[in-house]
Write an enzyme that holds these catalytic residues in place. Sequence first.
Site, PDB file in Angstrom:
ATOM      1  N   LYS A 155       0.833  -1.217   0.000  1.00  0.00           N
ATOM      2  CA  LYS A 155       0.000   0.000   0.000  1.00  0.00           C
ATOM      3  C   LYS A 155       0.864   1.263   0.000  1.00  0.00           C
ATOM      4  O   LYS A 155       0.641   2.186  -0.774  1.00  0.00           O
ATOM      5  CB  LYS A 155      -0.928   0.031   1.237  1.00  0.00           C
ATOM      6  CG  LYS A 155      -1.799  -1.195   1.399  1.00  0.00           C
ATOM      7  CD  LYS A 155      -2.660  -1.123   2.638  1.00  0.00           C
ATOM      8  CE  LYS A 155      -1.915  -1.037   3.947  1.00  0.00           C
ATOM      9  NZ  LYS A 155      -1.122  -2.236   4.311  1.00  0.00           N
ATOM     10  N   ARG A 199      -9.408   1.110   9.171  1.00  0.00           N
ATOM     11  CA  ARG A 199      -8.966  -0.255   9.482  1.00  0.00           C
ATOM     12  C   ARG A 199      -9.974  -1.009  10.339  1.00  0.00           C
ATOM     13  O   ARG A 199      -9.716  -2.155  10.713  1.00  0.00           O
ATOM     14  CB  ARG A 199      -7.664  -0.172  10.292  1.00  0.00           C
ATOM     15  CG  ARG A 199      -6.426  -0.291   9.465  1.00  0.00           C
ATOM     16  CD  ARG A 199      -5.290   0.007  10.411  1.00  0.00           C
ATOM     17  NE  ARG A 199      -4.166  -0.828  10.188  1.00  0.00           N
ATOM     18  CZ  ARG A 199      -3.084  -0.411   9.529  1.00  0.00           C
ATOM     19  NH1 ARG A 199      -3.035   0.770   8.995  1.00  0.00           N
ATOM     20  NH2 ARG A 199      -2.064  -1.198   9.403  1.00  0.00           N
ATOM     21  N   ARG A 222      12.212  -5.333   4.942  1.00  0.00           N
ATOM     22  CA  ARG A 222      12.008  -3.908   4.622  1.00  0.00           C
ATOM     23  C   ARG A 222      12.963  -3.026   5.433  1.00  0.00           C
ATOM     24  O   ARG A 222      13.162  -3.232   6.622  1.00  0.00           O
ATOM     25  CB  ARG A 222      10.559  -3.512   4.946  1.00  0.00           C
ATOM     26  CG  ARG A 222      10.337  -2.012   4.820  1.00  0.00           C
ATOM     27  CD  ARG A 222       8.884  -1.636   4.854  1.00  0.00           C
ATOM     28  NE  ARG A 222       8.198  -2.053   6.070  1.00  0.00           N
ATOM     29  CZ  ARG A 222       6.894  -1.917   6.257  1.00  0.00           C
ATOM     30  NH1 ARG A 222       6.130  -1.402   5.314  1.00  0.00           N
ATOM     31  NH2 ARG A 222       6.329  -2.319   7.375  1.00  0.00           N
ATOM     32  N   ARG A 236      11.796  -0.972  10.958  1.00  0.00           N
ATOM     33  CA  ARG A 236      10.698  -0.593  11.850  1.00  0.00           C
ATOM     34  C   ARG A 236      10.612  -1.568  13.016  1.00  0.00           C
ATOM     35  O   ARG A 236      10.788  -2.770  12.838  1.00  0.00           O
ATOM     36  CB  ARG A 236       9.370  -0.592  11.071  1.00  0.00           C
ATOM     37  CG  ARG A 236       9.036   0.754  10.495  1.00  0.00           C
ATOM     38  CD  ARG A 236       7.872   0.743   9.547  1.00  0.00           C
ATOM     39  NE  ARG A 236       6.664   0.066  10.006  1.00  0.00           N
ATOM     40  CZ  ARG A 236       5.519   0.052   9.301  1.00  0.00           C
ATOM     41  NH1 ARG A 236       5.442   0.682   8.141  1.00  0.00           N
ATOM     42  NH2 ARG A 236       4.461  -0.580   9.757  1.00  0.00           N
ATOM     43  N   ARG A 278       0.218  -8.625  13.722  1.00  0.00           N
ATOM     44  CA  ARG A 278      -0.421  -7.634  12.834  1.00  0.00           C
ATOM     45  C   ARG A 278      -1.281  -8.325  11.783  1.00  0.00           C
ATOM     46  O   ARG A 278      -2.351  -7.826  11.418  1.00  0.00           O
ATOM     47  CB  ARG A 278       0.665  -6.768  12.156  1.00  0.00           C
ATOM     48  CG  ARG A 278       1.338  -5.796  13.110  1.00  0.00           C
ATOM     49  CD  ARG A 278       2.655  -5.280  12.575  1.00  0.00           C
ATOM     50  NE  ARG A 278       2.530  -4.527  11.341  1.00  0.00           N
ATOM     51  CZ  ARG A 278       3.539  -4.325  10.492  1.00  0.00           C
ATOM     52  NH1 ARG A 278       4.732  -4.837  10.717  1.00  0.00           N
ATOM     53  NH2 ARG A 278       3.340  -3.613   9.413  1.00  0.00           N
TER      54      ARG A 278
HETATM   55  P1  AP5 Z   1       4.958  -1.490   1.789  1.00  0.00           P
HETATM   56  O1  AP5 Z   1       4.604  -0.737   0.574  1.00  0.00           O
HETATM   57  O2  AP5 Z   1       5.609  -0.776   2.920  1.00  0.00           O
HETATM   58  O3  AP5 Z   1       3.666  -2.276   2.320  1.00  0.00           O
HETATM   59  P2  AP5 Z   1       2.461  -1.717   3.197  1.00  0.00           P
HETATM   60  O4  AP5 Z   1       1.247  -2.442   2.748  1.00  0.00           O
HETATM   61  O5  AP5 Z   1       2.423  -0.221   3.176  1.00  0.00           O
HETATM   62  O6  AP5 Z   1       2.938  -2.260   4.612  1.00  0.00           O
HETATM   63  P3  AP5 Z   1       2.883  -1.577   6.064  1.00  0.00           P
HETATM   64  O7  AP5 Z   1       3.640  -2.541   6.974  1.00  0.00           O
HETATM   65  O8  AP5 Z   1       3.380  -0.185   6.048  1.00  0.00           O
HETATM   66  O9  AP5 Z   1       1.390  -1.631   6.335  1.00  0.00           O
HETATM   67  P4  AP5 Z   1       0.674  -1.555   7.671  1.00  0.00           P
HETATM   68  O10 AP5 Z   1      -0.693  -1.324   7.218  1.00  0.00           O
HETATM   69  O11 AP5 Z   1       0.851  -2.708   8.577  1.00  0.00           O
HETATM   70  O12 AP5 Z   1       1.471  -0.400   8.447  1.00  0.00           O
HETATM   71  P5  AP5 Z   1       1.043   1.053   8.897  1.00  0.00           P
HETATM   72  O13 AP5 Z   1       2.263   1.870   8.849  1.00  0.00           O
HETATM   73  O14 AP5 Z   1      -0.158   1.510   8.167  1.00  0.00           O
HETATM   74  O15 AP5 Z   1       5.877  -2.732   1.333  1.00  0.00           O
HETATM   75  C1  AP5 Z   1       6.441  -3.626   2.268  1.00  0.00           C
HETATM   76  C2  AP5 Z   1       7.750  -4.222   1.700  1.00  0.00           C
HETATM   77  O16 AP5 Z   1       7.429  -4.958   0.522  1.00  0.00           O
HETATM   78  C3  AP5 Z   1       8.780  -3.168   1.266  1.00  0.00           C
HETATM   79  O17 AP5 Z   1      10.073  -3.649   1.549  1.00  0.00           O
HETATM   80  C4  AP5 Z   1       8.583  -3.039  -0.250  1.00  0.00           C
HETATM   81  O18 AP5 Z   1       9.764  -2.675  -0.912  1.00  0.00           O
HETATM   82  C5  AP5 Z   1       8.117  -4.435  -0.628  1.00  0.00           C
HETATM   83  N1  AP5 Z   1       7.165  -4.427  -1.744  1.00  0.00           N
HETATM   84  C6  AP5 Z   1       6.144  -3.548  -1.942  1.00  0.00           C
HETATM   85  N2  AP5 Z   1       5.461  -3.852  -3.056  1.00  0.00           N
HETATM   86  C7  AP5 Z   1       6.070  -4.976  -3.571  1.00  0.00           C
HETATM   87  C8  AP5 Z   1       5.812  -5.787  -4.701  1.00  0.00           C
HETATM   88  N3  AP5 Z   1       4.793  -5.511  -5.552  1.00  0.00           N
HETATM   89  N4  AP5 Z   1       6.602  -6.853  -4.927  1.00  0.00           N
HETATM   90  C9  AP5 Z   1       7.630  -7.142  -4.082  1.00  0.00           C
HETATM   91  N5  AP5 Z   1       7.935  -6.402  -2.979  1.00  0.00           N
HETATM   92  C10 AP5 Z   1       7.154  -5.334  -2.724  1.00  0.00           C
HETATM   93  O19 AP5 Z   1       0.588   0.811  10.398  1.00  0.00           O
HETATM   94  C11 AP5 Z   1       1.514   0.490  11.414  1.00  0.00           C
HETATM   95  C12 AP5 Z   1       0.789   0.457  12.755  1.00  0.00           C
HETATM   96  O20 AP5 Z   1       0.215   1.750  13.042  1.00  0.00           O
HETATM   97  C13 AP5 Z   1      -0.401  -0.511  12.851  1.00  0.00           C
HETATM   98  O21 AP5 Z   1       0.001  -1.831  13.165  1.00  0.00           O
HETATM   99  C14 AP5 Z   1      -1.229   0.128  13.965  1.00  0.00           C
HETATM  100  O22 AP5 Z   1      -0.681  -0.132  15.216  1.00  0.00           O
HETATM  101  C15 AP5 Z   1      -1.055   1.625  13.691  1.00  0.00           C
HETATM  102  N6  AP5 Z   1      -2.103   2.154  12.784  1.00  0.00           N
HETATM  103  C16 AP5 Z   1      -1.905   2.678  11.546  1.00  0.00           C
HETATM  104  N7  AP5 Z   1      -3.080   3.059  11.005  1.00  0.00           N
HETATM  105  C17 AP5 Z   1      -4.036   2.747  11.925  1.00  0.00           C
HETATM  106  C18 AP5 Z   1      -5.454   2.868  11.918  1.00  0.00           C
HETATM  107  N8  AP5 Z   1      -6.128   3.358  10.873  1.00  0.00           N
HETATM  108  N9  AP5 Z   1      -6.117   2.432  13.028  1.00  0.00           N
HETATM  109  C19 AP5 Z   1      -5.459   1.957  14.104  1.00  0.00           C
HETATM  110  N10 AP5 Z   1      -4.120   1.796  14.152  1.00  0.00           N
HETATM  111  C20 AP5 Z   1      -3.411   2.196  13.067  1.00  0.00           C
END
Ligand code: AP5
Length: 216
Positions: free
Chosen positions: A13, A88, A127, A160, A171
């Site tokens: 994402k 979410r 990552r 991270r 997660r």
């Molecule tokens: P990446 O693009 O970073 O993937 P992502 O889906 O963004 O993963 P995140 O871990 O950031 O998602 P998340 O939803 O868990 O984290 P968030 O920060 O929102 O890609 C990942 C890896 O794969 C990279 O190395 C990339 O290079 C590689 N890659 C990407 N695309 C690829 C492809 N097509 N092929 C191969 N490799 C690829 O949330 C973190 C925490 O914050 C949550 O756990 C929660 O505690 C809190 N939080 C955030 N938002 C909320 C909310 N709305 N409500 C409550 N808590 C929240």
Amino acid sequence: MITVFLGPPGSGKGTQAKKLSAQKQWPQLSTGDMLRLAISEGTPLGQKANSYISAGALVPDDVVIGLIRERVSRPDCEAGFILDGFPRTIPQAQALDQLLSEQSKKIAGVALFEIADSELVNRLTGRRTCPSCGSMFHIDTLKPKKAGVCDQCGTTLAQRDDDKEEVIRKRLQVYSNQTFPLVEYYRTQGKLFVLDARKSPEQVMTNLVDQLKSLK
Ligand code: AP5
């Protein structure tokens, strides 16, 4: 154009939101990035969020809804924005619908990044991110030119805290229990489209842009 990116941790994402944001000039609204910034600045919000994030749990709905409410009211969101990682939970989705209807706006489409859990652990443990400019790398599939150093700004790359295997598994469980129900929520609203997130980042981007064109 208001687009929601929905999908499990590591499904790509953030990668796609950054590219699309640069291409279309729509801001990327990542609640994860907002919360990590608050943690690094040591604000009261950051102190509250830290324990949830490091345990792989969701931060309480009222906290993230408040963040999004404030952010979408800024002028740069006028022409559209990308919601990366929000909503979410069903209460977050309902709050978003309410907030947008107050502004006579609506979601154009919801992109579901579909990929099996088995592929995600490696993506996340490998990552590395730049704490300074936010650029993203992977130790095997998207290596920086110099190991451990950001190509863009030369800062030392970091892992991270929540990208450790035991936290990743938690997660993924939280996604399945609390976030996956949004698939049905948005399918019922006729807003959902599915992306095959196993494909290369370039292919995912092409498919995403094609889908967005068909929404207009
Ligand atoms: P990446 O693009 O970073 O993937 P992502 O889906 O963004 O993963 P995140 O871990 O950031 O998602 P998340 O939803 O868990 O984290 P968030 O920060 O929102 O890609 C990942 C890896 O794969 C990279 O190395 C990339 O290079 C590689 N890659 C990407 N695309 C690829 C492809 N097509 N092929 C191969 N490799 C690829 O949330 C973190 C925490 O914050 C949550 O756990 C929660 O505690 C809190 N939080 C955030 N938002 C909320 C909310 N709305 N409500 C409550 N808590 C929240």
